[in-house]
Design an enzyme around this catalytic site. Structure first.
Site, short mmCIF file in Angstrom:
data_model
loop_
_atom_site.label_atom_id
_atom_site.label_comp_id
_atom_site.label_asym_id
_atom_site.label_seq_id
_atom_site.Cartn_x
_atom_site.Cartn_y
_atom_site.Cartn_z
N GLU A 107 -8.30 -3.01 15.49
CA GLU A 107 -9.32 -1.86 16.07
C GLU A 107 -10.46 -2.43 16.30
O GLU A 107 -11.22 -3.06 15.40
CB GLU A 107 -8.79 -0.62 15.31
N TYR B 94 -23.65 0.29 24.47
CA TYR B 94 -22.39 -0.56 24.83
C TYR B 94 -22.91 -1.70 25.32
O TYR B 94 -22.01 -2.78 25.62
CB TYR B 94 -21.57 0.05 25.48
N ARG C 277 -23.53 5.95 13.93
CA ARG C 277 -23.81 6.74 14.70
C ARG C 277 -23.38 8.17 14.38
O ARG C 277 -23.52 8.23 13.20
CB ARG C 277 -22.86 6.26 15.97
N ASN D 141 -9.42 -0.97 21.56
CA ASN D 141 -10.53 -0.27 21.72
C ASN D 141 -9.83 1.30 22.19
O ASN D 141 -9.85 1.59 23.28
CB ASN D 141 -11.54 -0.69 22.70
N ARG E 205 -22.37 2.53 31.84
CA ARG E 205 -22.30 3.68 30.70
C ARG E 205 -23.31 3.19 29.67
O ARG E 205 -22.82 2.31 28.88
CB ARG E 205 -20.75 3.67 30.29
N HIS F 108 -14.30 -1.80 18.41
CA HIS F 108 -15.43 -1.07 18.74
C HIS F 108 -16.65 -1.79 19.40
O HIS F 108 -16.89 -2.67 18.50
CB HIS F 108 -15.97 -0.01 18.16
N PRO G 215 -10.39 5.53 27.11
CA PRO G 215 -10.99 6.45 28.12
C PRO G 215 -12.53 5.73 28.24
O PRO G 215 -13.35 5.49 27.20
CB PRO G 215 -11.04 7.59 27.36
N ASN G 216 -12.99 5.78 29.26
CA ASN G 216 -14.46 5.64 29.52
C ASN G 216 -14.87 4.09 29.42
O ASN G 216 -16.05 3.88 30.08
CB ASN G 216 -15.44 6.53 28.92
N ALA H 84 -13.01 7.32 22.47
CA ALA H 84 -13.04 8.43 21.75
C ALA H 84 -11.81 8.92 21.13
O ALA H 84 -11.88 9.80 20.16
CB ALA H 84 -13.82 9.43 22.61
C1 DQA Z 1 -16.38 3.21 21.40
C2 DQA Z 1 -16.84 4.17 20.21
C3 DQA Z 1 -16.43 5.43 20.38
O1 DQA Z 1 -17.14 6.47 19.46
C4 DQA Z 1 -16.65 6.05 21.79
O2 DQA Z 1 -16.18 7.26 21.98
C5 DQA Z 1 -16.31 5.02 22.97
C6 DQA Z 1 -16.70 3.59 22.55
C7 DQA Z 1 -17.19 1.77 21.17
O3 DQA Z 1 -16.27 0.88 21.61
O4 DQA Z 1 -18.24 1.58 20.56
O5 DQA Z 1 -15.72 5.47 23.98
O6 DQA Z 1 -14.98 3.04 21.03
#
Ligand code: DQA
Length: 149
Positions: A98, A23, A107, A74, A18, A100, A10-11, A77
């Protein structure tokens, strides 16, 4: 030949817009292109998907069975909340890396725990969009080693 499913949670479709201070400014398209470039000419076929919906991500993981040799994910959240994604990974039994962009351990406390990490080969975070490329190489290396050994 090696087949890899790349999953963005998501996102991540909003990368570039964003929170660029967290990021970076690369868009999801930029990241996908750099993964395609890294895979090019190496006999690697990639299926790349992004979804904002947990169940769609579960479906994608399930559908990888019988096609993919590994999954680069990835989970966004859902990393910190989703037992369903973790169970799907265990169910298909495919190697998972995995990734990020941000360093989740540096964080907010609620980002420190990952439900995915215990069932992943590796967690790579904090390298911005390079986390994906590093993750892809780690996955390729693992799959290659497995098929030769
Ligand atoms: C994320 C880190 C997560 O905590 C966050 O909710 C994201 C992006 C990252 O790529 O740093 O959506 O996965």
């Amino acid at each position: 030949m090696m087949n890899i499913l790349v999953l963005h949670g998501p996102n991540l479709n909003m990368l570039g817009v964003r929170e660029p201070e967290v990021y970076g400014t690369d868009t999801l398209e930029d990241i996908n292109r750099s993964l395609e470039t890294a895979a090019a000419g190496r006999g690697i076929e990639m299926r790349i998907r992004q979804s904002n919906h947990e169940g769609v991500l579960v479906d994608e993981i399930q559908q990888a069975l019988g096609w993919a040799d590994g999954i680069l994910i990835n989970p966004g959240a859902y990393t910190h909340t989703s037992i369903a994604l973790r169970d799907a990974i265990v169910a298909v039994g495919l190697p998972v890396v995995e990734v990020h962009l941000s360093d989740i351990h540096a964080r907010e406390t609620f980002r420190h725990h990952s439900y995915i990490e215990p069932v992943a080969l590796r967690q790579i975070c904090g390298h911005g969009s390079d986390s994906y490329r590093l993750g892809l190489e780690a996955l390729i290396e693992h799959i290659g080693t497995g098929s030769e050994g």
